[in-house]
Design an enzyme around this catalytic site. Structure first.
Site, PDB file in Angstrom:
ATOM      1  N   GLY A  37      33.330  80.504  53.093  1.00 51.55           N
ATOM      2  CA  GLY A  37      31.927  80.253  53.434  1.00 51.55           C
ATOM      3  C   GLY A  37      31.100  80.742  52.262  1.00 51.55           C
ATOM      4  O   GLY A  37      30.647  81.884  52.233  1.00 51.55           O
TER       5      GLY A  37
ATOM      6  N   HIS B 234       8.554  53.966  27.854  1.00 52.85           N
ATOM      7  CA  HIS B 234       8.960  55.364  27.959  1.00 52.85           C
ATOM      8  C   HIS B 234       9.193  55.772  29.401  1.00 52.85           C
ATOM      9  O   HIS B 234      10.226  56.348  29.751  1.00 52.85           O
ATOM     10  CB  HIS B 234       7.881  56.257  27.320  1.00 52.85           C
ATOM     11  CG  HIS B 234       8.192  57.714  27.427  1.00 52.85           C
ATOM     12  ND1 HIS B 234       7.710  58.502  28.442  1.00 52.85           N
ATOM     13  CD2 HIS B 234       8.968  58.517  26.660  1.00 52.85           C
ATOM     14  CE1 HIS B 234       8.154  59.734  28.292  1.00 52.85           C
ATOM     15  NE2 HIS B 234       8.913  59.773  27.207  1.00 52.85           N
TER      16      HIS B 234
ATOM     17  N   MET C 118      12.694  62.803  19.962  1.00 56.70           N
ATOM     18  CA  MET C 118      12.479  63.145  18.564  1.00 56.70           C
ATOM     19  C   MET C 118      11.547  62.107  17.946  1.00 56.70           C
ATOM     20  O   MET C 118      11.116  61.172  18.604  1.00 56.70           O
ATOM     21  CB  MET C 118      13.829  63.189  17.841  1.00 56.70           C
ATOM     22  CG  MET C 118      14.809  64.140  18.500  1.00 56.70           C
ATOM     23  SD  MET C 118      14.201  65.843  18.573  1.00 56.70           S
ATOM     24  CE  MET C 118      14.229  66.223  16.836  1.00 56.70           C
TER      25      MET C 118
ATOM     26  N   SER D 120      38.843  79.518  55.188  1.00 55.07           N
ATOM     27  CA  SER D 120      37.802  78.586  54.779  1.00 55.07           C
ATOM     28  C   SER D 120      36.709  79.422  54.135  1.00 55.07           C
ATOM     29  O   SER D 120      36.113  80.289  54.787  1.00 55.07           O
ATOM     30  CB  SER D 120      37.270  77.833  55.995  1.00 55.07           C
ATOM     31  OG  SER D 120      36.221  76.991  55.594  1.00 55.07           O
TER      32      SER D 120
ATOM     33  N   LYS E  88      22.564  57.818  16.473  1.00 52.93           N
ATOM     34  CA  LYS E  88      21.952  56.671  15.816  1.00 52.93           C
ATOM     35  C   LYS E  88      22.606  56.411  14.466  1.00 52.93           C
ATOM     36  O   LYS E  88      22.979  55.279  14.147  1.00 52.93           O
ATOM     37  CB  LYS E  88      20.445  56.921  15.659  1.00 52.93           C
ATOM     38  CG  LYS E  88      19.692  55.707  15.168  1.00 52.93           C
ATOM     39  CD  LYS E  88      18.167  55.984  15.112  1.00 52.93           C
ATOM     40  CE  LYS E  88      17.582  56.072  16.507  1.00 52.93           C
ATOM     41  NZ  LYS E  88      16.153  56.461  16.495  1.00 52.93           N
TER      42      LYS E  88
ATOM     43  N   ASP F 146      27.249  82.410  52.567  1.00 53.13           N
ATOM     44  CA  ASP F 146      27.130  83.838  52.860  1.00 53.13           C
ATOM     45  C   ASP F 146      27.772  84.670  51.760  1.00 53.13           C
ATOM     46  O   ASP F 146      27.282  85.738  51.409  1.00 53.13           O
ATOM     47  CB  ASP F 146      27.771  84.166  54.213  1.00 53.13           C
ATOM     48  CG  ASP F 146      26.810  83.840  55.353  1.00 53.13           C
ATOM     49  OD1 ASP F 146      25.738  83.270  55.067  1.00 53.13           O
ATOM     50  OD2 ASP F 146      27.118  84.165  56.506  1.00 53.13           O
TER      51      ASP F 146
ATOM     52  N   TYR G 237      41.193  71.750  50.133  1.00 51.38           N
ATOM     53  CA  TYR G 237      40.139  70.776  50.440  1.00 51.38           C
ATOM     54  C   TYR G 237      38.766  71.411  50.227  1.00 51.38           C
ATOM     55  O   TYR G 237      38.637  72.631  50.143  1.00 51.38           O
ATOM     56  CB  TYR G 237      40.261  70.271  51.886  1.00 51.38           C
ATOM     57  CG  TYR G 237      39.981  71.334  52.924  1.00 51.38           C
ATOM     58  CD1 TYR G 237      38.685  71.554  53.399  1.00 51.38           C
ATOM     59  CD2 TYR G 237      41.000  72.139  53.418  1.00 51.38           C
ATOM     60  CE1 TYR G 237      38.422  72.555  54.336  1.00 51.38           C
ATOM     61  CE2 TYR G 237      40.749  73.139  54.343  1.00 51.38           C
ATOM     62  CZ  TYR G 237      39.454  73.332  54.803  1.00 51.38           C
ATOM     63  OH  TYR G 237      39.185  74.321  55.706  1.00 51.38           O
TER      64      TYR G 237
ATOM     65  N   ARG H 181      13.917  58.287  10.840  1.00 49.05           N
ATOM     66  CA  ARG H 181      14.112  58.459  12.288  1.00 49.05           C
ATOM     67  C   ARG H 181      15.081  59.596  12.553  1.00 49.05           C
ATOM     68  O   ARG H 181      16.070  59.755  11.846  1.00 49.05           O
ATOM     69  CB  ARG H 181      14.746  57.207  12.903  1.00 49.05           C
ATOM     70  CG  ARG H 181      13.912  55.975  12.855  1.00 49.05           C
ATOM     71  CD  ARG H 181      14.727  54.839  13.470  1.00 49.05           C
ATOM     72  NE  ARG H 181      14.277  53.565  12.986  1.00 49.05           N
ATOM     73  CZ  ARG H 181      13.799  52.607  13.803  1.00 49.05           C
ATOM     74  NH1 ARG H 181      13.741  52.797  15.101  1.00 49.05           N
ATOM     75  NH2 ARG H 181      13.407  51.459  13.291  1.00 49.05           N
TER      76      ARG H 181
ATOM     77  N   GLY I  64      13.049  59.062  22.955  1.00 52.83           N
ATOM     78  CA  GLY I  64      11.634  59.439  22.903  1.00 52.83           C
ATOM     79  C   GLY I  64      11.404  60.902  22.614  1.00 52.83           C
ATOM     80  O   GLY I  64      10.267  61.364  22.514  1.00 52.83           O
TER      81      GLY I  64
ATOM     82  N   CYS J 142      33.802  75.607  52.872  1.00 57.29           N
ATOM     83  CA  CYS J 142      32.892  74.895  53.770  1.00 57.29           C
ATOM     84  C   CYS J 142      31.446  75.281  53.535  1.00 57.29           C
ATOM     85  O   CYS J 142      30.586  74.995  54.335  1.00 57.29           O
ATOM     86  CB  CYS J 142      33.290  75.121  55.227  1.00 57.29           C
ATOM     87  SG  CYS J 142      33.113  76.821  55.766  1.00 57.29           S
TER      88      CYS J 142
ATOM     89  N   ARG K  90      23.138  51.572  21.004  1.00 58.20           N
ATOM     90  CA  ARG K  90      23.593  52.809  21.666  1.00 58.20           C
ATOM     91  C   ARG K  90      24.023  52.432  23.077  1.00 58.20           C
ATOM     92  O   ARG K  90      23.634  51.369  23.589  1.00 58.20           O
ATOM     93  CB  ARG K  90      22.488  53.862  21.705  1.00 58.20           C
ATOM     94  CG  ARG K  90      21.247  53.378  22.416  1.00 58.20           C
ATOM     95  CD  ARG K  90      20.129  54.408  22.325  1.00 58.20           C
ATOM     96  NE  ARG K  90      18.894  53.859  22.899  1.00 58.20           N
ATOM     97  CZ  ARG K  90      17.723  54.455  22.845  1.00 58.20           C
ATOM     98  NH1 ARG K  90      17.590  55.616  22.217  1.00 58.20           N
ATOM     99  NH2 ARG K  90      16.676  53.903  23.397  1.00 58.20           N
TER     100      ARG K  90
END
Lengths: 888, 888
Positions: free
Chosen positions: B779, B467, B108, B777, B27, B782, B863, B97, B106, B843, B351
């Site tokens: 997992g 609010h 502060m 890959s 602000k 697990d 990937y 403020r 809202g 995956c 803002r």
């Protein structure tokens, strides 16, 4: 220069060829060594191990030039002895024996009397003037050749021999007449012709090539592979072959053959010990067909026995000089084979003798006292397996025993199991978790796989050096041999003795020490400690760097562990105390409380009991460290499982059954191993840990005040995966300690706070965790479960298959796995990097397993902790780790 | 030079002080920026963030010299304006403020009209000629001061105001007479005196210090902490405090106050949009007490509304110039606050405006087209959360709706849940897994914790900038505000509308888009894709390096995933196919077979079905990779659990119930997660994997032949912990592929064979495993379970506690944990070192979670694979990863 494949016993190989042992095999190297020492060794030569490997790798073709070298060596032998293979006048007979680098008794094959045929047998008869001897040798040769070279069923030839004896109405082989032996030779040759479709080869050279090749090939036979697997011997060593001029123990009453140990292989006592047979060849002794005689009065002599010492004092005196010479040279107990031919002693073999665990320790310690070896060598020579066996339970002498038979105690220790009559059955039933006793008339190498799986071995025939006895000692299995009263019917699978008939599945107990066979299951007690063990263990403790602590939950276990040399408690599990009859109700009340107030009420009842436990433990352990793990298992483990028990508990606690059952159900978990346990409980119900810490600190403070010594409590927080778990709980523990100690003014007490490292994440983030830990204790049981993703409870469904497939050769719950060890090493490094001097130990089952102890040593841990009975093994393994490190 | 604590809006801080935003708060920085831009900003100064931190760290003591700097700044302000704090003639009034570096709407606190007391109020009355205004300001100041500075219950003062209105018989605050306001001021002062025991402080300087300190301290209040936790904002930033000369929107009918957005925060449309109130102060608009008016005709104007454009055309024109200036300057949509005092426009705040996901994308794409930003900036500005919300289900337009009320659609999306009337209840019930809708007359910051846990928010009062509306948009939660028909009784926990009374626990559905409240649970459908989303995603795909694949088990899922941009299948679970009604019987027959023959018989029935599934999948995926995981779960999962079902199965299979029950029981496991599953099944029952491989290869070969495109099957072996598991199974898979392909002459097909890396040991030994794998890959589901030792099924018992305790701030099953990431990185490195070019993907569920996607990018994976609906999120996250990497 072309490659050497063949070495005369009197020829030293070039050092570039590697060690004599790996080049010539143990037997060949020792024959050469004895020759060099000037001992009476029949001349001969060795076809080297690389020759065998080349032959096997090259699809059963000899490497170029090798056969020629054999022929040259044969020529040299012939000219030395003035005899020639196949010579109709002066025939040379040889033995052909295998000999690998590592001793594998009975595993490989032997052919004696090679060179006999219808011509040479006559020459032998003429030369010795002993036609009976010549034909006895011939029939033996045919038998062995059929078995070893031609692969025929040895029982069939044995049957033919038995029939011949029946026809003549005699009992012993040596009672057979010359005529009968001549006929038997004919019968054997006919049998060979009919069974193989080819006549028995009469060309001695053809016999020789076939015999050598059979020895080569036997490296790959089933029983050799089984033995190597059982003893962790590599499969790519190959065997050498020894060709040696025959000497004859069966040349008449002034001939004999025998085997002996330079010390008692059972007790280790320093006495020359062995067996002999007059007018016999070597295999008669080891095969256990005729019961051999003691060689001297140091052996147990029965009524009517004749010792070699008395029967042939001259050769006996020669033998004593030889054995003393050998022990001085090899600086270890020797197992020797000898033959006396017409009163002249010949040495056929010497090798380091197999011995019982008790003898192993005794001999090692004695030899240090005799100045033959130093104490480090003594420690190196005693295996952890032996020490473990020495600690094995013995039969309770006060327990009633129903002794049904007696034999020779060939390998000590007590074994109880159900009767099995075939090796295959033993394997099957042992595979189903049954403890079995293998019962055989006599064992042969075909029985090895069954012997490996049996708890103990019992034979009706054979002596202390019979196959069964030698193998059992090697395996450290209780064994009784020569229990002649037993009538064994392998087809019916029964054993009859004194009117009592036992069947497969009946339980017997063996005492391999005194040779008694007892009906049923006899209780056992712990073995006494022998003074030489204490001497050895004092050397062990001088050598090792690793501390050896114990996992013990009660004062009684602590006492046992201290007696075994434990230097602290690495893991005291508090939950076992919870299961006590007088406590479980309060534990359950605590667990089933709806709120903290209810839990605190129940915990208040437990506090004095836990405190009492800890006081007793601190009193036993005195100033040694005592690592106490706070509550670890999921709470559901403490609750009753059956509906009836839940109802009964509801009554006891005075609560509603439905509500109790519901709460019980709520605590059930899909994967309890990965559930609400360890520090997760401590964070959920801090009041539990607070009570336990209070009990520990009050107990420690009071023992400190009452006994005056500085107790060393260490509080261990289980199952930490994240540093913040530990930092929060450490705060709670520290606050409780401070609060409790404020009530013991003037009592100084240091309480270490550390954690179990038993999850992969804890290993990876060990640096952060170490910031809040005074020590790490690796819980490798759980770490193995999570690292592999294998539940110990469920792994049995596939781990046996994995062993068969070679996926996991060693059960990772028994010996620490490479992957798990990587994590432990990583955690150690990261922990120490963050906190130099961090105390590191291991408290999983691996803490008492030698290869794992060695890993711990190499990783620089401070101590291992194992169950009380494994403490001596761990101590020895820790010393071996130092010696191995020095050697590497 | 002494340290600067205070900065006038017209003073630039030295660059060494850090960014203006971190020094002055958002602000304060924006007020200074607007001042520099020459916009009409009431003068003032900012007490910096470091001052607040020093104050908080130093036990509520100001740093030395700071107070003096405030007094100097105040003096400067006074001389600029010719007014002085507390001056009886010409009093200066200020607002105080808070303003943190990160926008926390809202959160502060604010105090307006500071400087009023019994003297200065008279001066104000005299100076403005408006006594009513002066006393209205005074009572507002007393109310705010009581609430924010003194911490009194705001409802009590509100009650006193309501009583005053009742006494006068008026409805609006602005209708109160001067007399009534004067009395109210007296009443307030009395209340303060009685409640706090001290009189209201009349010294304006005392008021100022107290107000600044209250703002400082509010950094640590509960709702601020909650908000920061919910938005991952660090707790150690502190807040700045802005002291600004008051301007008055409540000075009469030519005064006003308002808030506006430079673009529509709901749709993103380029239209100026806001609300205003004549003769009011700022908090009247945001508090939702009076319903504000639209500022222009672009807003939805109702009958009787008065727009600012029409009502005050001059100030409106000024406002338009200001907002255009601001958008050009900030290059983003702004949320502004303004006041018109006696016809003059003043800017109180600007803002970056919060916006809905839809608006976020629209504004970003539009601004690229307008040349304000480039496409990389647009991608950076769109959060993955927004894209995820855009994909959220919307209400099925064809489903019947029982609309019970209408309000303003303040935050779009559909939410269904049970009614809750208090924030605490919402937290409790959501904690028990209930989906709740929080219903309030209006929300206040005290409700934040409940809003965080609710599925949606419904209020009876307030406008689009209330609010509730602002917070809900920030949280991307469906929200309806100003549904004035609702009579809400928070004490009785009921909501009455049109004769219908609903209670706590009744289910309603909100459509936050159109503002309708419906009874019961309304079905939802997938959202339509907007063209700007496609434009944005094309930029995303240009930027990202990571491939984005999908976890899909059926051809239908594959179709959805491809529509969302998936570039392959990273995980096709074959077991889901097994549960199909037509197949489960054959699956069970297979599992319960006693021998391999029985299993092969049942598998033969499954083969054509699996093959059909795979053909359909290959047809959808065409030339994209399709990674199929062979059977993974423990077999017990496929079996019926209840006794009745087992009996019925026994009938269906025509087998004995007892035997079936016994075999079923045998398959039960203590820890199925760590049990007989994955490749362990494949090794135990190779015929299962053979059937699956056959189905895959036949399907691939036929699609290749029929469709002509080169399908890309990848066979994935699950749960490998040891390289030998993979090498053995690879052999079986390769043999099967070869056998099957020999039946499809001329069909070329490349089948990759790889493995899931989902156990710690696999990560550690990834080098050895990679020797047998074409791809890895990860997992991570697990892997997280085993790395932490936490069962996902059981973790719910303690993971919520862990979140509360801050042990695990983020659920490791949602976002990839550091420790797990370490293992993935280790496995990637070791795997690639052993096999350069090894294809690496993930995956687990983490594949669609943005922070985890970023980790995968940084670790160099090829990937990520996630569920179809998360594919767009993963694509965006992958692009963000590139942009973040460039920025770092």
């Amino acid at each position: 220069m072309s490659k050497s494949y063949v070495y005369g016993f009197d020829q030293s190989p070039e050092p570039a060829q590697g060690s004599p042992r790996s080049l010539l095999g143990g037997k060949g190297a020792n024959l050469a060594e004895m020759t060099r020492l000037g001992l009476p060794v029949p001349p001969g030569f060795t076809v080297s191990t690389p020759t065998c490997l080349a032959y096997l790798e090259n699809e059963a073709a000899w490497p170029q030039g090798a056969k020629e070298q054999v022929l040259d060596a044969l020529e040299r032998l012939a000219s030395t002895l003035g005899k020639r293979l196949g010579d109709a006048e002066s025939p040379l007979l040889v033995s052909v024996r295998s000999g690998a680098a590592v001793s594998m008794p009975g595993m490989m094959d032997t052919v004696l009397n090679l060179g006999l045929n219808d011509q040479t047998v006559e020459a032998m008869a003429k030369a010795t003037g002993n036609r009976r001897f010549a034909f006895d040798s011939y029939r033996r040769f045919l038998q062995m050749y059929s078995d070893v070279v031609l692969g025929l069923d040895r029982d069939r030839l044995e049957d033919l021999l038995e029939q011949a004896k029946e026809r003549e109405g005699v009992f012993l082989d040596s009672e057979l007449s010359v005529d009968a032996l001549e006929k038997l030779v004919g019968t054997y040759k006919l049998f060979i012709q009919e069974t193989t479709g080819s006549p028995f080869p009469t060309d001695p050279l053809e016999q020789l090539w076939a015999a050598i090749e059979a020895v080569f090939s036997s490296w790959h036979n089933r029983r050799a592979i089984d033995y190597r697997n059982a003893h962790d011997i590599p499969h790519d060593l190959g065997t050498a072959v020894n060709i040696q001029a025959m000497v004859f123990g069966n040349m008449g009453e002034d001939s004999a053959t025998g085997v002996a140990f330079t010390r008692d292989p059972s007790t280790g006592d320093r006495r020359f010990f062995g067996e002999w047979l007059r007018n016999a060849q070597g295999e008669d002794v080891v095969a256990g067909i005729r019961t051999p005689q003691p060689i001297n009065n140091d052996c147990s002599v029965l009524e009517g026995d004749e010792t070699l010492e008395e029967g042939m004092p001259g050769p006996y005196a020669d033998l004593v000089r030889v054995y003393e010479n050998l022990e001085r040279h090899y600086r270890d107990m020797q197992d020797i084979e000898f033959t006396i031919e017409s009163g002249v002693l010949w040495m056929l073999q010497t090798r380091t003798g197999k011995r019982t665990p008790r003898a192993e320790v005794k001999i090692a310690v004695d030899m240090v006292e005799e100045g033959l070896i130093d104490s480090r060598e003594a420690v190196r020579r005693v295996s952890t397996v032996s020490v473990e066996k020495l600690l094995h339970p013995q039969l309770d002498p006060s327990a009633p025993r129903n002794v049904i038979a007696r034999g020779l105690g060939a390998s000590p220790g007590a074994a109880t199991g159900t009767l099995t009559f075939h090796a295959d059955d033993a394997v099957d039933r042992a595979g189903r978790g049954e403890a079995v006793i293998l019962v055989r008339r006599e064992t042969s190498p075909e029985d090895i796989h069954g012997m490996l799986k049996a708890q103990g071995i019992l034979t009706a025939r054979g002596g202390m050096t019979s196959h069964a006895a030698v193998v059992a000692r090697g395996l450290s299995k209780p064994c009784i041999v020569g229990a002649g009263e037993l009538a064994i019917d392998p087809d019916a699978c029964t054993l009859t003795v004194g009117g009592l008939t036992l069947s497969q599945g009946d339980t017997v107990t063996l005492d391999g020490g005194d040779g008694t066979v007892m009906l049923g299951d006899i209780p056992t007690i712990q073995p006494e400690t022998r003074p030489e063990v204490e001497v050895l263990m004092s050397w062990v403790d001088d050598i090792r760097r690793l501390g050896v602590w114990t996992n013990a939950d009660t004062a009684r276990d602590c006492k046992v562990a201290r007696d075994f040399g434990a230097e602290g408690i690495g893991l005291c599990r508090t939950e076992h105390m919870f299961f006590d009859e007088g406590r479980i109700l309060a534990v359950r009340e605590m667990i089933l409380s709806e709120d903290e107030e209810g839990r605190r009420g129940a915990l208040a009842k437990l506090l004095p009991m836990q405190k009492g436990d800890f006081k007793a433990i601190f009193e036993v352990m005195e100033t040694l460290p005592v690592t106490i793990r706070l509550l670890d298992p999921p709470l559901h483990e403490f609750l009753p499982q059956s509906d009836d028990e839940v109802r009964s508990l509801a009554r006891d606690l005075g609560v509603d059954y439905e509500a109790l059952a519901a709460r019980n159900h709520l605590l059930e978990e899909v994967n309890p191993m990965l559930g609400h346990r360890g520090c997760r409980l401590g964070l959920t119900y801090p009041e539990i840990y607070e009570m336990q810490v209070r009990a520990i600190v009050e107990a420690a403070a009071e023992v400190r005040r009452e006994q005056g010594f500085m107790v060393q409590p260490k509080i261990m927080i289980p199952l930490v995966s994240h540093e913040r778990e530990l930092s929060l709980l450490r705060q709670i523990v520290e606050n409780t300690i401070e609060r409790v100690l404020s009530g013991y003014e003037g009592v100084e007490l240091e309480v270490a706070i550390g954690t179990m490292i038993e999850l992969p994440r804890a290993c990876i983030t060990a640096g952060a965790i170490a910031e809040h830990a005074d020590f790490f204790s690796f819980g490798t049981n759980d770490l193995t479960q999570t690292t592999f993703g294998i539940s110990r409870d469920d792994g049995a469904k596939f781990l046996p298959l994995y062993a068969d497939l070679g996926v996991l050769g060693v059960d990772p719950f028994i010996a620490m796995d490479d992957g798990v060890a990587d994590l432990v090493a990583m955690a150690s490094e990261r922990g120490r990097a963050a906190r130099p001097g961090l105390n590191l130990g291991i408290c999983g089952e691996h803490g008492g397993e030698p290869s794992s102890v060695e890993r711990c040593h190499r990783m620089g841990l401070d101590y291992v902790s194992c169950s009380p009975f494994r403490v001596p093994v761990a101590r020895l393994a820790a010393a071996h780790a130092v010696l191995n490190e020095e050697a590497s």
